[in-house]
Design a protein around this motif. Sequence first.
Motif, mmCIF file in Angstrom:
data_model
loop_
_atom_site.group_PDB
_atom_site.id
_atom_site.type_symbol
_atom_site.label_atom_id
_atom_site.label_comp_id
_atom_site.label_asym_id
_atom_site.label_seq_id
_atom_site.Cartn_x
_atom_site.Cartn_y
_atom_site.Cartn_z
ATOM 1 N N VAL A 28 -9.284 27.650 -4.554
ATOM 2 C CA VAL A 28 -7.839 27.856 -4.588
ATOM 3 C C VAL A 28 -7.215 27.403 -3.270
ATOM 4 N N ALA A 29 -7.857 27.747 -2.168
ATOM 5 C CA ALA A 29 -7.306 27.376 -0.854
ATOM 6 C C ALA A 29 -7.220 25.849 -0.738
ATOM 7 N N TRP A 30 -8.249 25.148 -1.232
ATOM 8 C CA TRP A 30 -8.204 23.678 -1.146
ATOM 9 C C TRP A 30 -7.057 23.141 -1.993
ATOM 10 N N LEU A 31 -6.933 23.648 -3.213
ATOM 11 C CA LEU A 31 -5.868 23.165 -4.115
ATOM 12 C C LEU A 31 -4.491 23.411 -3.512
ATOM 13 N N ASP A 32 -4.278 24.615 -2.988
ATOM 14 C CA ASP A 32 -2.960 24.934 -2.426
ATOM 15 C C ASP A 32 -2.645 24.045 -1.231
ATOM 16 N N SER A 33 -3.642 23.857 -0.374
ATOM 17 C CA SER A 33 -3.391 23.055 0.818
ATOM 18 C C SER A 33 -3.183 21.588 0.434
ATOM 19 N N TYR A 34 -3.955 21.123 -0.548
ATOM 20 C CA TYR A 34 -3.792 19.739 -1.011
ATOM 21 C C TYR A 34 -2.405 19.542 -1.626
ATOM 22 N N HIS A 35 -2.027 20.453 -2.490
ATOM 23 C CA HIS A 35 -0.740 20.309 -3.167
ATOM 24 C C HIS A 35 0.436 20.410 -2.201
ATOM 25 N N LEU A 36 0.317 21.293 -1.239
ATOM 26 C CA LEU A 36 1.392 21.414 -0.246
ATOM 27 C C LEU A 36 1.540 20.105 0.518
ATOM 28 N N HIS A 37 0.411 19.504 0.866
ATOM 29 C CA HIS A 37 0.445 18.231 1.585
ATOM 30 C C HIS A 37 1.056 17.133 0.712
ATOM 31 N N VAL A 38 0.636 17.075 -0.543
ATOM 32 C CA VAL A 38 1.178 16.065 -1.465
ATOM 33 C C VAL A 38 2.699 16.239 -1.576
ATOM 34 N N ARG A 39 3.125 17.477 -1.728
ATOM 35 C CA ARG A 39 4.559 17.741 -1.842
ATOM 36 C C ARG A 39 5.300 17.312 -0.571
ATOM 37 N N ASP A 40 4.762 17.706 0.577
ATOM 38 C CA ASP A 40 5.429 17.405 1.853
ATOM 39 C C ASP A 40 5.609 15.905 2.060
ATOM 40 N N VAL A 41 4.532 15.146 1.816
ATOM 41 C CA VAL A 41 4.635 13.724 2.162
ATOM 42 C C VAL A 41 5.336 12.918 1.074
ATOM 43 N N LEU A 42 5.289 13.362 -0.175
ATOM 44 C CA LEU A 42 5.886 12.547 -1.243
ATOM 45 C C LEU A 42 7.320 12.917 -1.569
ATOM 46 N N SER A 43 7.705 14.182 -1.376
ATOM 47 C CA SER A 43 9.022 14.590 -1.886
ATOM 48 C C SER A 43 10.169 13.774 -1.275
ATOM 49 N N PRO A 44 10.109 13.366 -0.004
ATOM 50 C CA PRO A 44 11.230 12.543 0.486
ATOM 51 C C PRO A 44 11.264 11.145 -0.128
ATOM 52 N N LEU A 45 10.164 10.709 -0.734
ATOM 53 C CA LEU A 45 10.048 9.316 -1.138
ATOM 54 C C LEU A 45 10.189 9.082 -2.636
#
Lengths: 595, 595
Positions: free
Chosen positions: B554-571
């Motif tokens: 769960v920790a890996w998924l949450d951290s991965y998804h947060l990163h994906v959201r952070d870097v992609l949402s502006p783009l």
Amino acid sequence: MAASTPLSDLRHALLSRGLEGMLVPRADAHQSEDCAPHDNKLAFLTGFTGSAGLALVLQDRALLFVDGRYQVQARHETDSALFEIHHLHDEPVAEWIAQNLPAGQRIGFEPMLMVNSQYQALQNSGCELVALSYDPFDAIWHDRPAPPQGPVSLMPPDISGELTTTKRARLGVKLQELGVDYLVVTQPDNIAWLLNMRGSDVPMNPVPHSFALVKNNGAVEWFVDPVKLTLVPPVWLMDISLKAPSALLARCQEIAAGKRILLDADNAPVAVSFAVEAGGGEVFWQPDPLTFMKAQKNLTELEGYRHCHLQDGVAWVNFLAWLEREAPARAQSGTPLTELDVQAQQLAYRQQREGFLEQSFATISAAGSNAAMCHYHATPATNAAIMPGSFYLNDSGGQYVNGTTDATRTLAFGDVSPEMRRHYTAVLKGFLGLITLQFPKGTQGHQLDAFARRGLWELGLDYDHGTGHGVGHRLQIHEQPYRMAKKVNPWPMLPGQIITIEPGYYLADNYGIRIENQVEIIFGMPGFCRFSSLTLIPIDLRAAELHLLTEQEVAWLDSYHLHVRDVLSPLVEAEARPWLFEATAPVHTRAGTPG
Amino acid sequence: MAASTPLSDLRHALLSRGLEGMLVPRADAHQSEDCAPHDNKLAFLTGFTGSAGLALVLQDRALLFVDGRYQVQARHETDSALFEIHHLHDEPVAEWIAQNLPAGQRIGFEPMLMVNSQYQALQNSGCELVALSYDPFDAIWHDRPAPPQGPVSLMPPDISGELTTTKRARLGVKLQELGVDYLVVTQPDNIAWLLNMRGSDVPMNPVPHSFALVKNNGAVEWFVDPVKLTLVPPVWLMDISLKAPSALLARCQEIAAGKRILLDADNAPVAVSFAVEAGGGEVFWQPDPLTFMKAQKNLTELEGYRHCHLQDGVAWVNFLAWLEREAPARAQSGTPLTELDVQAQQLAYRQQREGFLEQSFATISAAGSNAAMCHYHATPATNAAIMPGSFYLNDSGGQYVNGTTDATRTLAFGDVSPEMRRHYTAVLKGFLGLITLQFPKGTQGHQLDAFARRGLWELGLDYDHGTGHGVGHRLQIHEQPYRMAKKVNPWPMLPGQIITIEPGYYLADNYGIRIENQVEIIFGMPGFCRFSSLTLIPIDLRAAELHLLTEQEVAWLDSYHLHVRDVLSPLVEAEARPWLFEATAPVHTRAGTPG
């Protein structure tokens, strides 16, 4: 004139035979892991007592090659004025010869002590290898121990589960399938299994040092010292042609013409291949089929393992309950228990058990920093006390009439440090990660090894030994061919095989941790296998961070402990019972668990 | 008189040359995974279009050998009156010849299309192998496509990260260390990497079909059709001696006398070894050192992978958000989206991205039971609709100016069955089990493969493909030599390598599941490595039994998804943003989690 030494005597003997040097391996003709004192020429020559090594004696230099485990010990045991110490694997002797000796130097070797891969490497080293037809140590080793003549005993069919006649018939069929006329068996455990006999040449290795020649109709010629057969009723030898071990090579040469003869690729002496070729035969280097037949246990053998593990579990629990009572009291009284005290008491408990014969290997009873050496054996000089705040590691096992046991437990005495708890938990999680696994039939050991390391890898740590080895049925404690290790093991793991699971962690000069169960590979879901524990010993959870265990890991521990409690509590001594109940309590009842 | 066929024409041509038969492999001189239409003689001869196979044409029989994947397709595509279908691995052609043909039959083969291991096996089959110095298909293949002449382009140092001059100098040193005078390079991706060029002979394979001869001082002779170099400024070719590809063998023979010449053990044509030996040279069969140099990415290449994965992640999120909007609406309206609709839209989103060049392989866009075939490609005939209650699998990637991407996601549309959820969770747990691993530097791929299978093994299931493959830097999608699979891969995994993690599960005629991230191997704790995801795409958790995930997963998924959201949402495009937030929500906020 300087006093003569084994080394100077050997040099003199070589010179008189026109040899510039000689190779002296720590080996017998069976490539035994434990060789008899009679065969330990390397120890006589150099003083080095480790279990693997090789000397190269030249007229002006002498070199001892030992592996990483023995670099310190070899320097300690040998005279540095006489022997240079080299690394057995990093600088193989063949490479050293190629780089340091002029080409064509005549180097003697005993071809009964060398396997084919070693011989091929040396063949390419540039020296002239001279196969000796005599043993130069006969003349120089005056107080040499006699060759072992341990009596051979029977392994009746109700314990072996299969008559030797059907084993021989099955072997004959296999040899025919392989297109082979003869098999030369040089591994005594394969002979023991085939003939349903056990030997006693070397303590804890219940195999008869001997050779066999098997025809592809299953007919056996057994090359064995007849003195060893005194206790064997003649009826058991009826279909076997008995010959002296010294007759092996001549017999191989005699039957070889036009025949294809299987020699074990990893263990057969090159002397046998020379004899086959001299007789006009074709050598077929392959693993001995007996190695695989023997490793696939039958139902009677499997039942035997269960029985002897029950006995061994009783001995362990009686012993551990005693240890947990005594160790704190003795430490407080100022006369703490020592490693040797403890292993003596453990042996006494084992000796009470039905069917117990002897230890299956030299016990590792290691307190504190001694356990950081994973092959440590206590001596009066090293004998350490078992003190609070430390780990005590015990790796031991028994030869029983109906099987062989091998297990390790690490006990936390008193409060151990957070770092020790972290490491213990990592080892425990590795143990659980592998033992709970379901895997496809035919998976190979190297594919599973890393599950036992994951917990340590997560901390940036590892252990430098294999994860599991086969165990013989009242045979060798390290039985070929199955292994779980980083190194590739090409043989398919299947139900009916016996293996250990034993991750560990070793912090030099501090402590050592290992948890080991012996397991049977059993059927899982269709096409899959699982491990079923033979070992019945509570696993110490006092040093485990229980909140780091997964549900699956906790469920395995609870179910294992419940089973251990159920089967052992009626059998252990009354004083041990309270400890057994405490040691097998469900995880959720213990301190340190969430909720 | 019967109408002529390619098979009858070939038989006629062979007869006129005194040959009893000929071997026709699905291969070019580079052992390319995707060969050019010009080189696909097997398809011309047999009709079979699969990516691996071999025909043996005799005067009275013709056999097509294909592997397990292609048994059905081969029977479908070929005329059963002309070709018998055999199994490429279970019944190798050399074995078939040994058992079925009289000894000494003259069988032709083209030595530029055969590697040494194949040649050695055939040498022992009893036939007389006749190396052809001409191409018999020239005379019989009238509308044969021209050889590819795709233009070569530059890979400037700000993208390649190293000048070709220093690559060549490093290679020269390696050749000297190996005691080699020359290296013959026949793998176009190794040439592309060495020369900082990219080719365009075969779509999605940006490598120039060509050969190179490299001296141990780093000097390069490049055997390439000069037509391909039209766009290359002459200054980039200054230190390279250009020659026609047809001159390779004569040149190898010319320089061979007294030289030791390295040929790649797995990929070099035997024609090259014949030329070296004819010239009096010594062939040194070893892996091409370039294969390892190329696989160890430099910092500039690693940065390029990060950049292009960011672009690819934006394309994926725009695409997935569109798909999640459109698919249910279209299904409800009675004109559901199809596999081909979806892959066209995905390509359109990729084509909007900066630096995108072309797809890196043919997209797998597979709905429902089509996804159960793990190498499926949609055609108008198979084009399935995306419907509720099913999985849709998409495995696709792009060639970008600064790197290559490859990822797979499986989406659950509507409510899927409990069994589908169980299988999806098992694949997800395998994916997480491997991607969260820390492992010692130098671990080999086969040691880690099983972590990705554990979740499935627990259910008695498995998948029949590898777990991960290397990916080139704007090069081949399957780059040698690193692999994670059951099969042994002897090469040490180290930081700076790029690999995929892609467990799957396939239930024939029902559905297929695969989750794939491309990862960089990075440093972990001292002496250890970890995987760092390059892929930036939310992982669908709608079909996952979230309560079965461990805390670490769960920790890996949450951290991965947060990163994906952070870097992609502006783009990503504005319409995609709400979906991105939902798809990257922490596990504990979702239905089905405990507490």
